[in-house]
Scaffold this motif. Structure first.
Motif, mmCIF file in Angstrom:
data_model
loop_
_atom_site.group_PDB
_atom_site.id
_atom_site.type_symbol
_atom_site.label_atom_id
_atom_site.label_comp_id
_atom_site.label_asym_id
_atom_site.label_seq_id
_atom_site.Cartn_x
_atom_site.Cartn_y
_atom_site.Cartn_z
ATOM 1 N N GLY A 41 -17.493 42.792 -4.446
ATOM 2 C CA GLY A 41 -16.152 42.655 -3.866
ATOM 3 C C GLY A 41 -15.230 43.826 -4.146
ATOM 4 N N SER A 42 -15.768 44.899 -4.762
ATOM 5 C CA SER A 42 -14.915 46.052 -5.101
ATOM 6 C C SER A 42 -14.619 46.939 -3.887
ATOM 7 C CB SER A 42 -15.563 46.888 -6.202
ATOM 8 O OG SER A 42 -16.817 47.381 -5.760
ATOM 9 N N GLY A 43 -15.431 46.793 -2.831
ATOM 10 C CA GLY A 43 -15.222 47.597 -1.621
ATOM 11 C C GLY A 43 -16.308 48.637 -1.387
ATOM 12 N N LYS A 44 -17.341 48.644 -2.253
ATOM 13 C CA LYS A 44 -18.344 49.712 -2.135
ATOM 14 C C LYS A 44 -19.175 49.621 -0.847
ATOM 15 C CE LYS A 44 -21.552 47.524 -5.452
ATOM 16 N NZ LYS A 44 -20.906 46.201 -5.446
ATOM 17 N N SER A 45 -19.544 48.403 -0.439
ATOM 18 C CA SER A 45 -20.331 48.269 0.803
ATOM 19 C C SER A 45 -19.480 48.587 2.031
ATOM 20 C CB SER A 45 -20.931 46.864 0.917
ATOM 21 O OG SER A 45 -21.939 46.696 -0.067
ATOM 22 N N THR A 46 -18.196 48.219 1.980
ATOM 23 C CA THR A 46 -17.278 48.563 3.075
ATOM 24 C C THR A 46 -17.203 50.074 3.220
ATOM 25 O OG1 THR A 46 -15.968 46.582 2.629
ATOM 26 C CG2 THR A 46 -14.903 48.296 3.913
ATOM 27 N N LEU A 47 -17.099 50.758 2.097
ATOM 28 C CA LEU A 47 -17.048 52.219 2.094
ATOM 29 C C LEU A 47 -18.314 52.797 2.726
ATOM 30 C CD1 LEU A 47 -15.852 54.946 1.199
ATOM 31 C CD2 LEU A 47 -16.738 54.520 -1.092
ATOM 32 N N LEU A 48 -19.466 52.261 2.349
ATOM 33 C CA LEU A 48 -20.738 52.744 2.881
ATOM 34 C C LEU A 48 -20.823 52.520 4.390
ATOM 35 C CD1 LEU A 48 -23.310 53.998 1.436
ATOM 36 C CD2 LEU A 48 -24.416 51.830 1.929
ATOM 37 N N ASN A 49 -20.350 51.354 4.846
ATOM 38 C CA ASN A 49 -20.382 51.042 6.283
ATOM 39 C C ASN A 49 -19.497 51.987 7.086
ATOM 40 O OD1 ASN A 49 -22.275 48.936 6.492
ATOM 41 N ND2 ASN A 49 -20.823 47.485 5.659
ATOM 42 N N ILE A 50 -18.365 52.379 6.500
ATOM 43 C CA ILE A 50 -17.493 53.348 7.183
ATOM 44 C C ILE A 50 -18.173 54.720 7.229
ATOM 45 C CG2 ILE A 50 -15.313 54.629 6.990
ATOM 46 C CD1 ILE A 50 -14.023 51.946 6.066
ATOM 47 N N LEU A 51 -18.784 55.121 6.110
ATOM 48 C CA LEU A 51 -19.491 56.411 6.066
ATOM 49 C C LEU A 51 -20.611 56.467 7.105
ATOM 50 C CD1 LEU A 51 -19.754 57.026 2.202
ATOM 51 C CD2 LEU A 51 -18.257 58.196 3.810
ATOM 52 N N GLY A 52 -21.224 55.309 7.377
ATOM 53 C CA GLY A 52 -22.316 55.260 8.348
ATOM 54 C C GLY A 52 -21.860 55.033 9.775
ATOM 55 N N GLY A 53 -20.543 54.936 9.971
ATOM 56 C CA GLY A 53 -20.023 54.704 11.324
ATOM 57 C C GLY A 53 -20.293 53.305 11.831
ATOM 58 N N MET A 54 -20.590 52.375 10.903
ATOM 59 C CA MET A 54 -20.883 50.984 11.292
ATOM 60 C C MET A 54 -19.603 50.157 11.384
ATOM 61 S SD MET A 54 -24.260 51.058 11.152
ATOM 62 C CE MET A 54 -25.071 49.517 10.777
ATOM 63 N N MET A 55 -18.542 50.649 10.767
ATOM 64 C CA MET A 55 -17.312 49.878 10.668
ATOM 65 C C MET A 55 -16.141 50.846 10.781
ATOM 66 S SD MET A 55 -16.309 47.644 7.319
ATOM 67 C CE MET A 55 -17.592 46.409 7.438
ATOM 68 N N SER A 56 -15.116 50.446 11.529
ATOM 69 C CA SER A 56 -13.958 51.342 11.672
ATOM 70 C C SER A 56 -13.006 51.143 10.493
ATOM 71 C CB SER A 56 -13.232 51.042 12.980
ATOM 72 O OG SER A 56 -12.741 49.718 12.937
ATOM 73 N N MET A 57 -12.103 52.099 10.324
ATOM 74 C CA MET A 57 -11.110 51.974 9.257
ATOM 75 C C MET A 57 -9.756 51.661 9.888
ATOM 76 S SD MET A 57 -11.488 55.948 8.323
ATOM 77 C CE MET A 57 -11.536 57.188 9.597
ATOM 78 N N ASP A 58 -8.844 51.091 9.102
ATOM 79 C CA ASP A 58 -7.500 50.797 9.618
ATOM 80 C C ASP A 58 -6.696 52.086 9.749
ATOM 81 O OD1 ASP A 58 -8.322 48.210 9.457
ATOM 82 O OD2 ASP A 58 -7.193 47.710 7.652
ATOM 83 N N SER A 59 -6.812 52.937 8.739
ATOM 84 C CA SER A 59 -6.141 54.245 8.790
ATOM 85 C C SER A 59 -6.863 55.193 7.858
ATOM 86 C CB SER A 59 -4.669 54.109 8.378
ATOM 87 O OG SER A 59 -4.576 53.688 7.029
ATOM 88 N N GLY A 60 -6.609 56.482 8.043
ATOM 89 C CA GLY A 60 -7.285 57.496 7.251
ATOM 90 C C GLY A 60 -8.093 58.419 8.145
ATOM 91 N N GLU A 61 -8.854 59.274 7.525
ATOM 92 C CA GLU A 61 -9.611 60.287 8.251
ATOM 93 C C GLU A 61 -11.025 60.359 7.713
ATOM 94 O OE1 GLU A 61 -8.191 64.689 9.647
ATOM 95 O OE2 GLU A 61 -7.392 63.941 7.755
ATOM 96 N N TYR A 62 -11.992 60.580 8.610
ATOM 97 C CA TYR A 62 -13.373 60.789 8.194
ATOM 98 C C TYR A 62 -13.862 62.074 8.852
ATOM 99 C CZ TYR A 62 -18.435 59.877 7.651
ATOM 100 O OH TYR A 62 -19.773 59.964 7.339
#
Length: 223
Positions: A41-62
């Motif tokens: 629940g710390s957010g590590k899998s969410t981070l990985l999914n964003i890095l892989g383009g599997m999940m969008s972010m609310d704000s920020g830059e990649y």
């Protein structure tokens, strides 16, 4: 190679809203082997999914190779995932009704390779993962370690530059887990950039760098 800046991501609405990532910034050089650690629940899998383009972010830059990843275009995202990223997950995600060869060939079919080229690339990946003789076997006929090897073969068959693994040893016993970790180390030595989400300190110790995620933020240490 990979840089995210000030990334926020939340799930749910109003009272049920959970902030998974709170202003995360991270950069990873080409050729690194990085572990991302943190409690459930710390957010590590969410981070990985964003890095892989599997999940969008609310704000920020990649930025990938200094180019912004366009989360607004499904076509661009699909192309990015298809060409650049290989994904490995904890429970293998193999199709039960396909044999090992067919499972590993899937990403190439989507890319429109010829039959001959598919055979050549799939067998090369199976050789690299030392499961060539299991090409015609079905997932149910394989051990956990063999299934994960097949899943890794599927992730590398299209020769992506970036390999993302989410708890790749989580469903394996210790000895098998160590063998799988060794596979990632070899892939990294052969030039792949590898990012592994893990809660296993032993896995993390084999990586060149450990990034700790705590409550949706990058932490300096485990603490």
């Amino acid at each position: 190679m990979v840089e995210i800046r000030n990334v926020y991501k939340s799930f749910g609405k109003k009272e049920a809203r959970v902030e998974a990532l709170k202003g995360v910034s991270l950069s990873i050089e080409e050729g690194e082997l990085v572990a991302i650690m943190g409690k459930s629940g710390s957010g590590k899998s969410t981070l990985l999914n964003i890095l892989g383009g599997m999940m969008s972010m609310d704000s920020g830059e990649y930025l990938y190779d200094n180019q912004a990843v366009n989360f607004g275009s499904q076509k661009e995202l699909t192309k990015f995932r298809r060409n650049e990223v290989g994904f490995v997950v904890q429970y293998f995600a193999l199709a039960d009704d396909l044999n090992v060869f067919q499972n590993v060939a899937l990403p190439l079919k989507y890319q429109g390779y010829s039959r001959k080229k598919i055979k050549e690339l799939v067998m090369a990946a199976l050789r690299e993962l030392e499961i060539e003789e299991k090409a015609k076997a079905y997932p149910s006929e394989l051990s956990g370690g063999q299934q994960q090897r097949a899943a890794i073969a599927r992730a590398i068959v299209k020769q992506p530059r970036l390999i993302l693994a989410d708890e790749p040893t989580g469903a394996l016993d210790e000895a098998t887990g160590e063998a799988v970790q060794e596979i990632f180390r070899k892939l990294n030595e052969n030039g792949k950039t590898v990012i592994i989400v893990t809660h296993d300190a032993k896995v993390a110790q084999h990586c060149g760098r450990i990034v700790y995620v705590r409550d949706g933020m990058i932490a300096e240490n485990e603490g």
